[in-house]
Design a protein around this motif. Structure first.
Motif, PDB file in Angstrom:
ATOM      1  N   ALA B 225     -38.399 -25.301 -40.546  1.00 56.68           N
ATOM      2  CA  ALA B 225     -38.408 -26.767 -40.456  1.00 56.68           C
ATOM      3  C   ALA B 225     -37.190 -27.248 -39.671  1.00 56.68           C
ATOM      4  N   TYR B 226     -36.057 -26.627 -39.901  1.00 62.10           N
ATOM      5  CA  TYR B 226     -34.824 -27.002 -39.192  1.00 62.10           C
ATOM      6  C   TYR B 226     -34.975 -26.732 -37.697  1.00 62.10           C
ATOM      7  N   GLU B 227     -35.479 -25.564 -37.355  1.00 58.40           N
ATOM      8  CA  GLU B 227     -35.577 -25.191 -35.935  1.00 58.40           C
ATOM      9  C   GLU B 227     -36.548 -26.117 -35.181  1.00 58.40           C
ATOM     10  N   VAL B 228     -37.644 -26.451 -35.832  1.00 62.31           N
ATOM     11  CA  VAL B 228     -38.613 -27.361 -35.191  1.00 62.31           C
ATOM     12  C   VAL B 228     -37.966 -28.727 -34.977  1.00 62.31           C
ATOM     13  N   ARG B 229     -37.248 -29.209 -35.996  1.00 60.12           N
ATOM     14  CA  ARG B 229     -36.598 -30.530 -35.875  1.00 60.12           C
ATOM     15  C   ARG B 229     -35.527 -30.502 -34.791  1.00 60.12           C
ATOM     16  N   LEU B 230     -34.715 -29.476 -34.803  1.00 61.17           N
ATOM     17  CA  LEU B 230     -33.633 -29.367 -33.823  1.00 61.17           C
ATOM     18  C   LEU B 230     -34.202 -29.393 -32.397  1.00 61.17           C
TER      19      LEU B 230
END
Lengths: 461, 241
Positions: B225-230
């Motif tokens: 989720a973090y990588e997609v948001r970043l």
């Protein structure tokens, strides 16, 4: 001069409407925008029809307004409503344009207007409604509405003093509005499913406003909705003037106690939040003077609009497309509660990302941590599809909610998600946001396409 | 490990509760105490390792200030001693010099920092709301988040700022930094599930609290989720409105 400007605005607004309809547009906002641009005090200048009813609040505005308009129509009143339009100032201005003739004379008996709670400051002080229903106040979109106290302060400041209020006694947030106004309260008596401690993640009114003590409840329905009291200082919820004393799902009817007399009405929709909406409409129009017989007869033929709730039968499976308003954690939680407590083997397809923000921005998904997805942790919910660009955020949210990883399907593309959906179930729920309704209808078509056409038929509701 | 969640009954807007809910899953051995608004904070009578406070309404800011002002010295002592404070959303304004209201009046803050939170009005007299996505850095760490508020923090020096701004709104319009830090007191306007959105910062906090080789709950899911948001925040998208 002011009147001349008004008439120019009125005629331009009517012309804009006619032109847009000719071009097959909905024409719900632009005619009002034209009117307000040419005549900023259009609301004040418009001669009002004999009865003006407004409905505001966080949840249930549309359903309640539609019911009020339909009930008035059934009672023989000629009604204009912003049913198909916007609930902000431009949408209301469009409705006002429809309510008068070309010489500005009212041509209907009543206006039934849904009013956005934040925009109420630009509408209510100028159209001076006879009645205002406030369905409830909860937290809503952080960006637009900040928090319930912010909205409470707007309404408390801008509701005209002469407007008669119809308030939800079970909502401590909204029932405290404008204590100087004339008002009636509606409430639902204790139900077998009620509790005395909050089971929801959020409760926006858990602390006594007088002494900061944690509130206790004679009964609590969901979030802060219930009958509260402060064990320390005596602060408590209001009592209902219109009390729903019996909710009989089997018989499909509700009993409402008012002035010592009980009246029975058919249930329009089983979801409890819609029972509140129906009760609000009954309280309003009974107070206005419509008879029980008129109301009961008209309610018997009513349903909730298909944009909010639609059932389609396909073989042994029922596909239920229903709204779970994105960015509105309470509305979404109500839907999760409803789906979680239904019976039968179920699949749930969640596509509630905001359509506008996904186009050129990135939706803040803090609100999903306020939604009671825990209600979906049921043995007979076999699969949960998480579709749309924020699906990975939902995946983490579901895991923290305790939902087994093997039940989750995570797929950014809604149409691809249909391919892996478990359709061999009794009920298949398609949950969408207001902004993803059109997309949900397309997804619904794709889901239905796998069932033999002959087996498909739309259910009555 | 003892963690005190201050006033979760009123400091719970926008999904802020998610932070401690997730954090507990990462350190199941921790004792976590929820202190409601009507009760005396636990940190007054015993040492705790971490204190958290989340977003609240403006009127609740005032109620909290009234409750915490008598304990300013104890709060200062804990901050000097290295106790971890995580203050998200507008709760960190409580620890500044003052909150200045649109009419010019001020509410005295706890004074742990020297900034002033300033509110403004819109043309039609409502409190002005500021919404923005956020992309910034904390050392080598890339921080993502969101702010939505009625005020800005003015008077924060770069040296006491928490994050550097890459994109989005900092502590005030035009500021190249966001939030405040003093020892292990972390204050940020980023709100809601701030920890849930920043797995590396969770690990950092766990390290400060003495957890060796911190493990995150649902690590693959939070990281994805973090990588997609970043990746999305690094694109040319709308940040403010």
């Amino acid at each position: 001069m002011a009147r001349l400007r008004y008439f120019l605005a009125l005629w331009a607004s009517k012309a804009a409407y006619a032109l847009l309809r000719l071009l097959k547009h909905n024409a719900t906002m632009f005619p009002g925008q034209v009117a307000l641009t040419l005549c900023p005090d259009y609301f004040a200048q418009t001669r009002k029809c004999p009865h003006v009813f407004c409905v505001t609040g966080t949840n249930g505005k549309t359903t309640t307004t539609n019911m009020v308009a339909d009930l008035l129509t059934a009672a023989g009143y000629k009604v204009v409503s912003n049913r198909y339009g916007s609930n902000i100032n431009t949408g209301v201005a469009t409705a006002l344009t429809h309510s008068v003739g070309i010489f500005g004379k009212p041509k209907v008996d009543a206006l039934a207007l849904e009013v956005d709670e934040k925009f109420s400051r630009k509408i209510l002080p100028y159209i001076h409604p006879d009645y205002l229903v406030v369905t409830n106040l909860f937290r809503d979109s952080i960006k637009r509405n900040a928090h319930p106290e912010f909205i409470f302060n707007i309404l408390n400041t801008y509701i005209p003093k002469e407007t008669r209020l119809v308030l939800n006694a079970d909502c401590l947030q909204s029932s405290r509005l404008c204590p100087g106004n004339e008002r009636v309260f509606f409430a639902i008596d204790k139900l077998p499913t009620d509790v005395t401690a909050c089971v929801n993640l959020i409760n926006d009114f858990s602390v006594c406003p007088e002494c900061d003590t944690k509130l206790e409840y004679e009964y609590l329905r969901y979030h802060h909705i219930g009958k509260a009291y402060c064990p320390k200082c005596g602060f408590r919820s209001f009592d209902g003037d219109y009390r729903l004393t019996n909710l009989d799902y089997d018989a499909g009817q509700i009993t409402v106690l008012h002035d010592g007399a009980e009246s029975v009405y058919p249930i329009v929709n089983r979801a409890l939040y819609n029972v509140y909406n129906e009760l609000a409409a009954i309280a309003l129009l009974t107070d206005f003077g419509l008879s029980r017989e008129t109301l009961a007869k008209a309610l018997g033929g009513m349903g909730v609009t298909e944009t909010r709730y639609k059932e389609t039968k396909a073989g042994k499976t029922v596909l239920i497309r229903t709204m779970a308003k994105g960015q509105n954690s309470v509305s979404c939680s109500r839907t999760m509660d409803f789906v979680g407590h239904e019976s039968g083997e179920r699949s749930v397809f969640i596509m509630v990302d905001d359509m506008y923000e996904r186009k050129d921005s990135h939706e803040f998904i803090g609100w999903i941590w306020d939604v009671d997805f825990e209600f979906l942790d049921q043995p007979d919910i076999r699969q949960i599809i998480l579709a749309g660009p924020r699906c990975y955020d939902y995946q983490l949210r579901m895991l923290v909610a305790g939902i087994p990883a093997e039940k989750l399907v995570v797929e950014p593309d809604e149409f691809k998600a249909v391919d892996v959906m478990d359709k061999d179930v009794d009920k298949l729920y398609l949950l969408h946001d207001t902004s993803t309704l059109d997309l949900a209808i397309e997804v619904e078509k794709k889901i239905l396409a796998v069932f033999p056409a002959a087996q498909q038929r739309e259910a009555a509701q | 490990m003892k963690i005190e969640v201050l006033y979760p009954d009123v400091c719970c807007l926008y999904g802020d509760k998610a932070n401690m809910r997730y954090f507990r899953l990462c350190v199941p051995q921790a004792e976590v105490f929820d202190t409601p608004l009507s009760e005396t904070p636990r940190f007054l009578t015993e040492d705790v390792d971490m204190i958290t406070l989340g977003s609240c309404t403006e009127s609740n800011q005032e109620r909290i200030l009234a409750r915490l002002r008598p304990h300013m010295e104890r709060i200062r002592e804990l901050a000097d001693r290295g106790t971890v404070f995580l203050l998200t959303g507008n709760s960190f304004e409580i620890f500044g010099r003052a909150i200045r209201h649109p009419d010019g009046s001020e509410s005295e803050g706890l004074g742990l920092f020297d900034f002033t939170a300033e509110q403004e009005l819109t043309d039609d007299g409502l409190l002005k709301r500021f919404n923005s996505l956020f992309l910034g850095t904390f050392g080598e760490m890339e921080i993502v988040g969101y702010t939505s508020r009625f005020s800005h923090a003015v008077g924060i020096s770069e040296g006491e700022a928490l994050f550097k701004v890459v994109k989005g709104l900092g502590s005030a319009p035009g500021a190249g930094f966001e939030g405040v830090r003093k020892n292990n007191v972390f204050g940020t306007y980023l709100l809601g599930p701030f920890l849930v959105q920043n797995p590396a910062f969770v690990k950092y906090l766990l390290g400060l609290l003495g957890v060796d080789e911190p493990k995150l709950a649902f690590e693959d899911a939070i990281q994805k989720a973090y990588e997609v948001r970043l990746a999305e925040l690094k694109k040319d998208i709308v940040f403010d409105d």
